[in-house]
Scaffold this motif. Structure first.
Motif, PDB file in Angstrom:
ATOM      1  N   ILE A  20      -0.037   5.229   0.220  1.00  0.00           N
ATOM      2  CA  ILE A  20      -0.671   6.511   0.353  1.00  0.00           C
ATOM      3  C   ILE A  20       0.111   7.633   0.079  1.00  0.00           C
ATOM      4  O   ILE A  20       0.724   8.491   0.745  1.00  0.00           O
ATOM      5  N   ILE A  67       1.047  -1.203   0.341  1.00  0.00           N
ATOM      6  CA  ILE A  67       0.327   0.057   0.024  1.00  0.00           C
ATOM      7  C   ILE A  67       1.235   1.396   0.043  1.00  0.00           C
ATOM      8  O   ILE A  67       1.945   1.597   0.822  1.00  0.00           O
ATOM      9  N   ILE A 105      -9.414   4.527   5.732  1.00  0.00           N
ATOM     10  CA  ILE A 105      -8.539   3.556   5.150  1.00  0.00           C
ATOM     11  C   ILE A 105      -8.528   2.001   5.009  1.00  0.00           C
ATOM     12  O   ILE A 105      -8.794   1.749   3.610  1.00  0.00           O
ATOM     13  N   ALA A 106      -8.273   1.419   5.788  1.00  0.00           N
ATOM     14  CA  ALA A 106      -8.740   0.058   6.216  1.00  0.00           C
ATOM     15  C   ALA A 106      -9.964  -0.309   5.480  1.00  0.00           C
ATOM     16  O   ALA A 106     -10.338  -1.426   4.525  1.00  0.00           O
ATOM     17  N   ARG A 137       0.343   6.811  10.545  1.00  0.00           N
ATOM     18  CA  ARG A 137       1.130   5.889  10.839  1.00  0.00           C
ATOM     19  C   ARG A 137       1.099   4.150  11.749  1.00  0.00           C
ATOM     20  O   ARG A 137       1.079   3.401  11.360  1.00  0.00           O
ATOM     21  N   LEU A 170      -9.682  -0.277   1.404  1.00  0.00           N
ATOM     22  CA  LEU A 170      -8.721  -1.321   1.549  1.00  0.00           C
ATOM     23  C   LEU A 170     -10.006  -2.481   1.296  1.00  0.00           C
ATOM     24  O   LEU A 170      -9.639  -3.242   0.173  1.00  0.00           O
ATOM     25  N   ASP A 183       2.429  -0.554   8.239  1.00  0.00           N
ATOM     26  CA  ASP A 183       3.599  -0.933   6.913  1.00  0.00           C
ATOM     27  C   ASP A 183       3.086   0.017   5.465  1.00  0.00           C
ATOM     28  O   ASP A 183       3.960  -0.669   4.590  1.00  0.00           O
ATOM     29  N   ALA A 184       2.551   0.604   4.960  1.00  0.00           N
ATOM     30  CA  ALA A 184       1.996   1.320   3.978  1.00  0.00           C
ATOM     31  C   ALA A 184       3.620   2.107   3.707  1.00  0.00           C
ATOM     32  O   ALA A 184       4.087   3.415   4.838  1.00  0.00           O
ATOM     33  N   ALA A 192      -2.405   3.777  11.938  1.00  0.00           N
ATOM     34  CA  ALA A 192      -3.701   2.926  11.208  1.00  0.00           C
ATOM     35  C   ALA A 192      -3.455   1.695  10.157  1.00  0.00           C
ATOM     36  O   ALA A 192      -2.970   1.167   9.806  1.00  0.00           O
ATOM     37  N   GLN A 193      -1.842   2.659   9.888  1.00  0.00           N
ATOM     38  CA  GLN A 193      -1.021   1.983   8.704  1.00  0.00           C
ATOM     39  C   GLN A 193       0.406   1.672   8.443  1.00  0.00           C
ATOM     40  O   GLN A 193       1.475   1.877   8.098  1.00  0.00           O
TER      41      GLN A 193
END
Length: 284
Positions: free
Chosen positions: A6, A4, A94-95, A25, A98, A30-31, A27-28
């Motif tokens: 962003i 992902i 975002i989740a 960061r 996705l 690994d993005a 929330a995501q």
């Protein structure tokens, strides 16, 4: 597993980014996060560095759409998530985007409700855009101008050459996806009040919003715009002829002019349809 990326276009959004980036960061984790600095004069670059976020800087402002294009080119992810850098969009959503994308869609758009619109004027304009886009495409368009969306990178990059440098990239990309038969879904979201001052100015951008209406049609099916306009000119010519024939017993120049306009508008529609078809043609 899909990677992902962003992308956040930002112009003098340091105040919002200071709190947004840590939330993003969290929330995501690994993005890949890319802030595209559109000629900011504040502390945007320093805040990105402190947060460990990649910052693509421009020496001067090129526009929101230009920032989106630069971010899309720099991103390495299989899926691109675009969101505003002004704090309006919730990273937790975002989740949800996705998850919907994983159902087989190529684009999922966060659709704002009326309470999330930036003023009555913008709400009315967006309602008109959504209605017109729905009529043109035959699919329900819940929020044509939302800047919060998740897309498959390979699909989105097909249309980078079509995207304008200004604010109407959401309109262009959405209509391009529909035209190319790439499935699009809408997911209800709540947008918060932006942090800082909006870069959209009603008087300056009034013509831009009007042009979006024509762009909706020309990006999808020009004939759906030009044929009704041609019919209107033709009928007006017939009405004018009937009136003058009954009262004066003759054909006037106005009737001829209106009929000529009908033919010209129809021919412009045919040419536009061919140009649109060539625009979306993909080489084998």
């Amino acid at each position: 597993m899909d990677r992902i990326s962003i992308v956040l276009p930002a112009k003098n959004e340091a105040a919002a980014l200071k709190t947004l980036l840590p939330r993003l960061r969290a929330a995501q984790p690994d993005a890949e996060i890319i802030v595209v600095d559109d000629g900011s004069t504040d502390d945007t670059r320093e805040i990105c560095a402190a947060a460990g976020v990649q910052c693509q800087s421009s020496p001067y402002s090129m526009g929101n759409g230009a920032a989106i294009k630069r971010g899309a080119r720099a991103a390495t992810g299989d899926i691109l998530v675009f969101m505003d850098g002004d704090g309006q969009h919730d990273p937790a959503d975002i989740a949800r985007l996705l998850a919907r994308l994983a159902e087989g869609y190529d684009m999922v758009v966060g659709a704002r409700d009326w309470g999330s619109q930036a003023g009555v004027g913008r709400g009315v304009a967006n309602t008109i855009y959504n209605w017109l886009a729905t009529r043109m495409t035959g699919h329900v368009v819940a929020d044509l101008t939302s800047g919060f969306r998740a897309v498959r990178a390979s699909r989105f990059r097909e249309f980078l050459h079509l995207l304008p440098n200004g604010f109407s990239y959401p309109t262009t990309s959405t209509m391009a996806f529909f035209r190319s038969a790439y499935p699009v879904a809408y997911l209800p979201i709540k947008a918060a009040q932006r942090i800082g001052k909006s870069h959209i100015k009603p008087l300056r951008d009034g013509m831009r919003f009007l042009l979006i209406i024509f762009k909706i049609a020309t990006l999808y099916s020009p004939l759906k715009l030009f044929v009704p306009a041609s019919v209107v000119f033709f009928l007006l010519g017939c009405l004018n002829y009937a009136w003058t024939f009954i009262h004066e017993g003759r054909l006037t120049n106005m009737s001829t002019l209106l009929w000529s306009a009908a033919v010209i508008v129809f021919l412009i529609g045919l040419v536009s349809e061919q140009i649109t078809a060539l625009t979306y043609r993909r080489d084998a």
